[in-house]
Motif scaffolding. Structure first.
Motif, PDB file in Angstrom:
ATOM      1  N   PHE A 107       0.823  -1.201   0.000  1.00 22.23           N
ATOM      2  CA  PHE A 107       0.000   0.000   0.000  1.00 22.23           C
ATOM      3  C   PHE A 107       0.865   1.262   0.000  1.00 22.23           C
ATOM      4  O   PHE A 107       0.508   2.274  -0.587  1.00 22.23           O
ATOM      5  CB  PHE A 107      -0.943  -0.011   1.200  1.00 22.23           C
ATOM      6  CG  PHE A 107      -1.958  -1.121   1.135  1.00 22.23           C
ATOM      7  CD1 PHE A 107      -3.116  -0.981   0.393  1.00 22.23           C
ATOM      8  CD2 PHE A 107      -1.739  -2.322   1.797  1.00 22.23           C
ATOM      9  CE1 PHE A 107      -4.052  -2.001   0.316  1.00 22.23           C
ATOM     10  CE2 PHE A 107      -2.656  -3.349   1.730  1.00 22.23           C
ATOM     11  CZ  PHE A 107      -3.821  -3.191   0.983  1.00 22.23           C
ATOM     12  N   LYS A 108       2.011   1.197   0.651  1.00 22.64           N
ATOM     13  CA  LYS A 108       2.925   2.332   0.664  1.00 22.64           C
ATOM     14  C   LYS A 108       3.479   2.604  -0.724  1.00 22.64           C
ATOM     15  O   LYS A 108       3.807   3.739  -1.077  1.00 22.64           O
ATOM     16  CB  LYS A 108       4.074   2.061   1.651  1.00 22.64           C
ATOM     17  CG  LYS A 108       4.999   3.253   1.861  1.00 22.64           C
ATOM     18  CD  LYS A 108       6.044   2.948   2.923  1.00 22.64           C
ATOM     19  CE  LYS A 108       6.935   4.159   3.175  1.00 22.64           C
ATOM     20  NZ  LYS A 108       7.954   3.873   4.222  1.00 22.64           N
ATOM     21  N   ARG A 109       3.573   1.547  -1.536  1.00 20.47           N
ATOM     22  CA  ARG A 109       4.102   1.692  -2.891  1.00 20.47           C
ATOM     23  C   ARG A 109       3.014   2.080  -3.895  1.00 20.47           C
ATOM     24  O   ARG A 109       3.244   2.069  -5.106  1.00 20.47           O
ATOM     25  CB  ARG A 109       4.765   0.388  -3.332  1.00 20.47           C
ATOM     26  CG  ARG A 109       5.984   0.029  -2.478  1.00 20.47           C
ATOM     27  CD  ARG A 109       6.769  -1.120  -3.091  1.00 20.47           C
ATOM     28  NE  ARG A 109       6.035  -2.378  -3.038  1.00 20.47           N
ATOM     29  CZ  ARG A 109       6.123  -3.244  -2.026  1.00 20.47           C
ATOM     30  NH1 ARG A 109       6.895  -2.967  -0.982  1.00 20.47           N
ATOM     31  NH2 ARG A 109       5.437  -4.376  -2.060  1.00 20.47           N
ATOM     32  N   GLY A 110       1.837   2.400  -3.401  1.00 21.12           N
ATOM     33  CA  GLY A 110       0.774   2.872  -4.280  1.00 21.12           C
ATOM     34  C   GLY A 110      -0.081   1.783  -4.893  1.00 21.12           C
ATOM     35  O   GLY A 110      -0.868   2.043  -5.815  1.00 21.12           O
ATOM     36  N   SER A 111       0.037   0.556  -4.396  1.00 29.46           N
ATOM     37  CA  SER A 111      -0.758  -0.538  -4.942  1.00 29.46           C
ATOM     38  C   SER A 111      -2.193  -0.486  -4.414  1.00 29.46           C
ATOM     39  O   SER A 111      -2.461   0.107  -3.364  1.00 29.46           O
ATOM     40  CB  SER A 111      -0.127  -1.883  -4.580  1.00 29.46           C
ATOM     41  OG  SER A 111       1.189  -1.981  -5.089  1.00 29.46           O
ATOM     42  N   ALA A 112      -3.093  -1.112  -5.139  1.00 25.55           N
ATOM     43  CA  ALA A 112      -4.496  -1.196  -4.729  1.00 25.55           C
ATOM     44  C   ALA A 112      -4.985  -2.622  -4.951  1.00 25.55           C
ATOM     45  O   ALA A 112      -4.548  -3.310  -5.873  1.00 25.55           O
ATOM     46  CB  ALA A 112      -5.354  -0.216  -5.521  1.00 25.55           C
ATOM     47  N   VAL A 113      -5.898  -3.066  -4.085  1.00 30.04           N
ATOM     48  CA  VAL A 113      -6.488  -4.399  -4.179  1.00 30.04           C
ATOM     49  C   VAL A 113      -8.002  -4.252  -4.288  1.00 30.04           C
ATOM     50  O   VAL A 113      -8.597  -3.434  -3.584  1.00 30.04           O
ATOM     51  CB  VAL A 113      -6.135  -5.255  -2.945  1.00 30.04           C
ATOM     52  CG1 VAL A 113      -6.786  -6.631  -3.040  1.00 30.04           C
ATOM     53  CG2 VAL A 113      -4.630  -5.388  -2.786  1.00 30.04           C
ATOM     54  N   ARG A 114      -8.607  -5.025  -5.187  1.00 31.83           N
ATOM     55  CA  ARG A 114     -10.066  -4.999  -5.337  1.00 31.83           C
ATOM     56  C   ARG A 114     -10.590  -6.423  -5.487  1.00 31.83           C
ATOM     57  O   ARG A 114      -9.893  -7.301  -6.000  1.00 31.83           O
ATOM     58  CB  ARG A 114     -10.478  -4.178  -6.564  1.00 31.83           C
ATOM     59  CG  ARG A 114     -10.035  -2.720  -6.509  1.00 31.83           C
ATOM     60  CD  ARG A 114     -10.465  -1.950  -7.754  1.00 31.83           C
ATOM     61  NE  ARG A 114      -9.898  -0.617  -7.730  1.00 31.83           N
ATOM     62  CZ  ARG A 114      -8.713  -0.298  -8.261  1.00 31.83           C
ATOM     63  NH1 ARG A 114      -7.998  -1.247  -8.872  1.00 31.83           N
ATOM     64  NH2 ARG A 114      -8.256   0.926  -8.195  1.00 31.83           N
ATOM     65  N   VAL A 115     -11.839  -6.635  -5.043  1.00 40.57           N
ATOM     66  CA  VAL A 115     -12.496  -7.929  -5.225  1.00 40.57           C
ATOM     67  C   VAL A 115     -13.937  -7.673  -5.653  1.00 40.57           C
ATOM     68  O   VAL A 115     -14.576  -6.723  -5.178  1.00 40.57           O
ATOM     69  CB  VAL A 115     -12.429  -8.780  -3.937  1.00 40.57           C
ATOM     70  CG1 VAL A 115     -13.102  -8.083  -2.773  1.00 40.57           C
ATOM     71  CG2 VAL A 115     -13.051 -10.159  -4.167  1.00 40.57           C
ATOM     72  N   TRP A 116     -14.425  -8.509  -6.568  1.00 38.66           N
ATOM     73  CA  TRP A 116     -15.773  -8.395  -7.104  1.00 38.66           C
ATOM     74  C   TRP A 116     -16.608  -9.545  -6.557  1.00 38.66           C
ATOM     75  O   TRP A 116     -16.344 -10.719  -6.849  1.00 38.66           O
ATOM     76  CB  TRP A 116     -15.747  -8.453  -8.632  1.00 38.66           C
ATOM     77  CG  TRP A 116     -15.288  -7.204  -9.323  1.00 38.66           C
ATOM     78  CD1 TRP A 116     -16.072  -6.305  -9.991  1.00 38.66           C
ATOM     79  CD2 TRP A 116     -13.940  -6.713  -9.455  1.00 38.66           C
ATOM     80  NE1 TRP A 116     -15.306  -5.297 -10.527  1.00 38.66           N
ATOM     81  CE2 TRP A 116     -13.991  -5.511 -10.208  1.00 38.66           C
ATOM     82  CE3 TRP A 116     -12.697  -7.168  -9.002  1.00 38.66           C
ATOM     83  CZ2 TRP A 116     -12.847  -4.776 -10.525  1.00 38.66           C
ATOM     84  CZ3 TRP A 116     -11.556  -6.436  -9.304  1.00 38.66           C
ATOM     85  CH2 TRP A 116     -11.636  -5.255 -10.054  1.00 38.66           C
ATOM     86  N   ILE A 117     -17.651  -9.231  -5.760  1.00 37.35           N
ATOM     87  CA  ILE A 117     -18.494 -10.242  -5.122  1.00 37.35           C
ATOM     88  C   ILE A 117     -19.852 -10.289  -5.818  1.00 37.35           C
ATOM     89  O   ILE A 117     -20.557  -9.275  -5.893  1.00 37.35           O
ATOM     90  CB  ILE A 117     -18.704  -9.932  -3.624  1.00 37.35           C
ATOM     91  CG1 ILE A 117     -17.357  -9.772  -2.896  1.00 37.35           C
ATOM     92  CG2 ILE A 117     -19.556 -11.017  -2.979  1.00 37.35           C
ATOM     93  CD1 ILE A 117     -16.550 -11.040  -2.803  1.00 37.35           C
TER      94      ILE A 117
END
Length: 258
Positions: free
Chosen positions: A212-222
């Motif tokens: 997250f510090k490196r600018g990454s993002a996580v997403r999940v589709w339910i």
């Protein structure tokens, strides 16, 4: 290929005072991993099986197993295999122990984490390099590993604009995350077309660290229009591209004995 490795490692971010099992015995999810031009860069399989109790009269336990591997041309460039096992209380979903091992052409890793919830302590043990062993304090909440938090979000009932706090275990740290329900979105996979809710975990309560510090993002589709509420897709986005895991096969839970 380091970003592909991170996406695959995520498979091996959330919870209230009492969790629920993310999977039921016999249930299995298989994902195809795409990375840029590598449409079939890897495979992730997540499944649950009963675990024998340690002592008579003890609560039933589940073993959630996640296997990941590169495939095709991606494997020719970067061979990677991993197996993670999360031992949980089958009634509450509480994590009892978590282990993970990875293998590449250059190295192997293997670590196990156990917990003392009364003292809010986690015990990380590196089975290859004991010098990396570490005991660390757990923030408030019930820890889960990242992939099971993404799968476990299917048991929630969030709507766009709502959010929920979570505690995610990632190697030697526990991340305090807030999962935001972002929007509804239609997703088509090999299993059909689903109306989904997009969830995005963020580090709202503490300074960003790690990915997250490196600018990454996580997403999940339910999926919302299916009683199984399947997590049909998840994505890890970096500054330079993203990796996407799409559900390609599903096995329902084993029917209970009559």
């Amino acid at each position: 290929m380091n970003r592909l490795r991170l996406l695959l490692l995520i498979s091996p971010l959330l919870t209230s005072l009492t969790a629920q099992p993310a999977l039921l015995p016999g249930e299995a999810l298989t994902y195809r991993v795409g990375w840029g031009l590598f449409i079939g860069a890897g495979e992730i399989k997540i499944f649950a099986q009963p675990a024998p109790p340690v002592a008579p009269g003890e609560s039933p336990r589940l073993l959630n197993i996640t296997t990941t591997a590169t495939r095709g041309l991606a494997r020719a460039l970067y061979a990677f295999d991993a197996r993670a096992e999360a031992l949980v209380d089958a009634t509450t979903g509480r994590l009892i122990a978590h282990s993970e091992g990875t293998t590449t052409q250059q190295k192997q890793t293997r670590h196990v984490t156990t917990f003392d919830y009364a003292k809010r302590l986690a015990f990380y043990r590196d089975e290859i390099n004991p010098a990396k062993n570490l005991d660390f304090l757990l923030p408030p909440g019930e820890p889960v590993d990242l992939i099971m938090s993404l799968v476990g979000a299917r048991t929630w009932d969030l709507k766009p604009g709502e959010k929920r706090d979570t505690l995610v275990l990632f190697e030697k740290e526990a991340y305090e995350l807030t999962v935001h329900a972002v929007r509804y979105e239609e997703v088509t996979t090999r299993l059909g077309t689903f109306n989904t809710l997009v969830l995005e975990p963020r580090m709202d309560k503490t300074p960003p660290k790690g990915m997250f510090k490196r600018g990454s993002a996580v997403r999940v589709w339910i999926a919302q229009n299916d009683h199984r509420r399947l997590p049909v897709k998840f994505e890890v986005e970096f500054k330079f591209g993203s990796g996407v895991a799409t559900l390609v096969a599903y096995q329902p839970p084993t029917p209970p004995p009559k």
